[in-house]
Design an enzyme around this catalytic site. Sequence first.
Site, PDB file in Angstrom:
ATOM      1  N   ASP A  64      26.152  54.205  29.297  1.00  0.00           N
ATOM      2  CA  ASP A  64      26.801  53.037  29.523  1.00  0.00           C
ATOM      3  C   ASP A  64      26.027  51.631  29.665  1.00  0.00           C
ATOM      4  O   ASP A  64      25.311  51.548  30.452  1.00  0.00           O
ATOM      5  CB  ASP A  64      27.857  53.312  30.804  1.00  0.00           C
ATOM      6  CG  ASP A  64      28.740  52.210  31.271  1.00  0.00           C
ATOM      7  OD1 ASP A  64      28.937  51.238  30.223  1.00  0.00           O
ATOM      8  OD2 ASP A  64      29.291  52.259  32.309  1.00  0.00           O
ATOM      9  N   GLY A  65      26.363  51.040  28.792  1.00  0.00           N
ATOM     10  CA  GLY A  65      25.679  49.557  28.878  1.00  0.00           C
ATOM     11  C   GLY A  65      24.698  49.309  27.574  1.00  0.00           C
ATOM     12  O   GLY A  65      23.820  50.139  27.097  1.00  0.00           O
ATOM     13  N   GLY A  88      27.560  46.300  36.433  1.00  0.00           N
ATOM     14  CA  GLY A  88      28.419  44.822  36.951  1.00  0.00           C
ATOM     15  C   GLY A  88      28.954  44.180  35.822  1.00  0.00           C
ATOM     16  O   GLY A  88      29.899  43.554  36.011  1.00  0.00           O
ATOM     17  N   ASP A 148      36.382  50.523  34.137  1.00  0.00           N
ATOM     18  CA  ASP A 148      35.376  50.123  34.965  1.00  0.00           C
ATOM     19  C   ASP A 148      36.128  49.162  36.549  1.00  0.00           C
ATOM     20  O   ASP A 148      36.565  48.247  36.400  1.00  0.00           O
ATOM     21  CB  ASP A 148      34.321  48.773  34.371  1.00  0.00           C
ATOM     22  CG  ASP A 148      33.419  49.672  33.362  1.00  0.00           C
ATOM     23  OD1 ASP A 148      32.633  50.691  33.781  1.00  0.00           O
ATOM     24  OD2 ASP A 148      33.540  49.142  32.227  1.00  0.00           O
ATOM     25  N   GLY A 169      29.430  43.503  31.176  1.00  0.00           N
ATOM     26  CA  GLY A 169      29.271  43.788  30.025  1.00  0.00           C
ATOM     27  C   GLY A 169      28.496  42.933  29.210  1.00  0.00           C
ATOM     28  O   GLY A 169      27.853  41.848  29.722  1.00  0.00           O
ATOM     29  N   GLY A 170      27.940  43.304  28.063  1.00  0.00           N
ATOM     30  CA  GLY A 170      27.165  42.457  27.169  1.00  0.00           C
ATOM     31  C   GLY A 170      25.686  42.274  27.454  1.00  0.00           C
ATOM     32  O   GLY A 170      24.969  41.243  26.978  1.00  0.00           O
ATOM     33  N   HIS A 198      35.152  54.644  36.031  1.00  0.00           N
ATOM     34  CA  HIS A 198      33.755  54.371  36.484  1.00  0.00           C
ATOM     35  C   HIS A 198      33.969  53.644  37.477  1.00  0.00           C
ATOM     36  O   HIS A 198      34.105  52.521  37.478  1.00  0.00           O
ATOM     37  CB  HIS A 198      32.874  53.751  35.482  1.00  0.00           C
ATOM     38  CG  HIS A 198      31.262  53.383  35.671  1.00  0.00           C
ATOM     39  ND1 HIS A 198      30.788  52.501  34.866  1.00  0.00           N
ATOM     40  CD2 HIS A 198      30.913  53.969  36.747  1.00  0.00           C
ATOM     41  CE1 HIS A 198      29.402  52.326  35.740  1.00  0.00           C
ATOM     42  NE2 HIS A 198      29.842  52.981  36.575  1.00  0.00           N
TER      43      HIS A 198
HETATM   44  C1  DX5 Z   1      28.876  47.590  33.003  1.00  0.00           C
HETATM   45  C2  DX5 Z   1      29.870  48.702  32.798  1.00  0.00           C
HETATM   46  C3  DX5 Z   1      30.003  49.064  31.420  1.00  0.00           C
HETATM   47  C4  DX5 Z   1      30.303  47.819  30.515  1.00  0.00           C
HETATM   48  C5  DX5 Z   1      29.584  47.973  29.344  1.00  0.00           C
HETATM   49  O1  DX5 Z   1      28.590  47.631  34.343  1.00  0.00           O
HETATM   50  O2  DX5 Z   1      29.862  49.698  33.649  1.00  0.00           O
HETATM   51  O3  DX5 Z   1      31.156  50.109  31.094  1.00  0.00           O
HETATM   52  O4  DX5 Z   1      31.817  47.487  30.028  1.00  0.00           O
HETATM   53  O5  DX5 Z   1      29.696  46.905  28.359  1.00  0.00           O
HETATM   54  P1  DX5 Z   1      28.816  46.824  26.911  1.00  0.00           P
HETATM   55  O6  DX5 Z   1      29.075  47.926  26.126  1.00  0.00           O
HETATM   56  O7  DX5 Z   1      29.258  45.308  26.697  1.00  0.00           O
HETATM   57  O8  DX5 Z   1      27.494  46.843  27.539  1.00  0.00           O
HETATM   58 ZN    ZN Z   2      31.134  51.604  32.848  1.00  0.00          ZN
END
Ligand code: DX5
Ligand code: ZN
Length: 243
Positions: free
Chosen positions: A197-198, A164, A55, A166-167, A87
């Site tokens: 994703d997410g 933007g 990312d 994770g989590g 990404h």
């Molecule tokens: C968020 C990113 C994701 C992120 C996903 O904008 O694009 O790739 O790392 O994280 P999780 O799996 O924790 O939702």
């Molecule tokens: Zn991503």
Amino acid sequence: MPNTLITRKRRKPSPPPARGRAVHLAPSILSADFKDLRSALVSCRQADCRWIHLDVMDGHFVGNVSFGPGVIESIRSVGKDFFFDVHLMVTDPRMYIKPLVQAGAQCVTFHIEAAREDTSNLLRHIRRQGLQAGLSLRPRTPVAEIIPHFEHADLVLVMTVEPGFGGQKLIPATLNKVRELVHLREKFGLSFMIQVDGGINPDTAPLAVAAGSDVLVAGSSVFRGGKVKENVKHLRRSIAQIR
Ligand code: DX5
Ligand code: ZN
């Protein structure tokens, strides 16, 4: 003027693993321990995950800054056996393409909401560098907006959370877009992969697969507690239940 650097660095992307109903788990290193990314990749390899999601955030398109092509190039040295899927969450995707070729990326995805130029043109530009081209959409962007660009995309990334961070929790309505994409892909006779994703975890992964996703990106649920192998096993087991 031809860019000699790019000509020299051009490579054929590793073929993405077969689509069909093979579902791929792509760890997002955003949730890994940044002071030891080498170990994070080695753990992914031990867990038999070769598709790595990277990312890149610029602090403008999203309210967060992560890492750029320099970091990607340095972790590429861990091995050539990984498929690097970048990404881009940036306002000017085009300026990142050539540095990413040099960094060893194989697939580059940008957001339709960020494209300052004709989207199909940018997808073609990415393909011309020898990379796979991906197009992403935020949770509120309708699938209809990307239909005109389908034929130039190798991958469509459906954001299942606001990009933007994770989590976050998966937004269930976004999976309707996956179903819509499966239908349209069939209708137009195309073969792009569908990535989500997410918020992917052992509870939501089966829902994403049932909707028709080919690639599941997972950050926190893979790297939680540093137990990558165990976490990946749980995720894979959750998917296997419904297949
Ligand atoms: C968020 C990113 C994701 C992120 C996903 O904008 O694009 O790739 O790392 O994280 P999780 O799996 O924790 O939702
Ligand atoms: Zn991503």
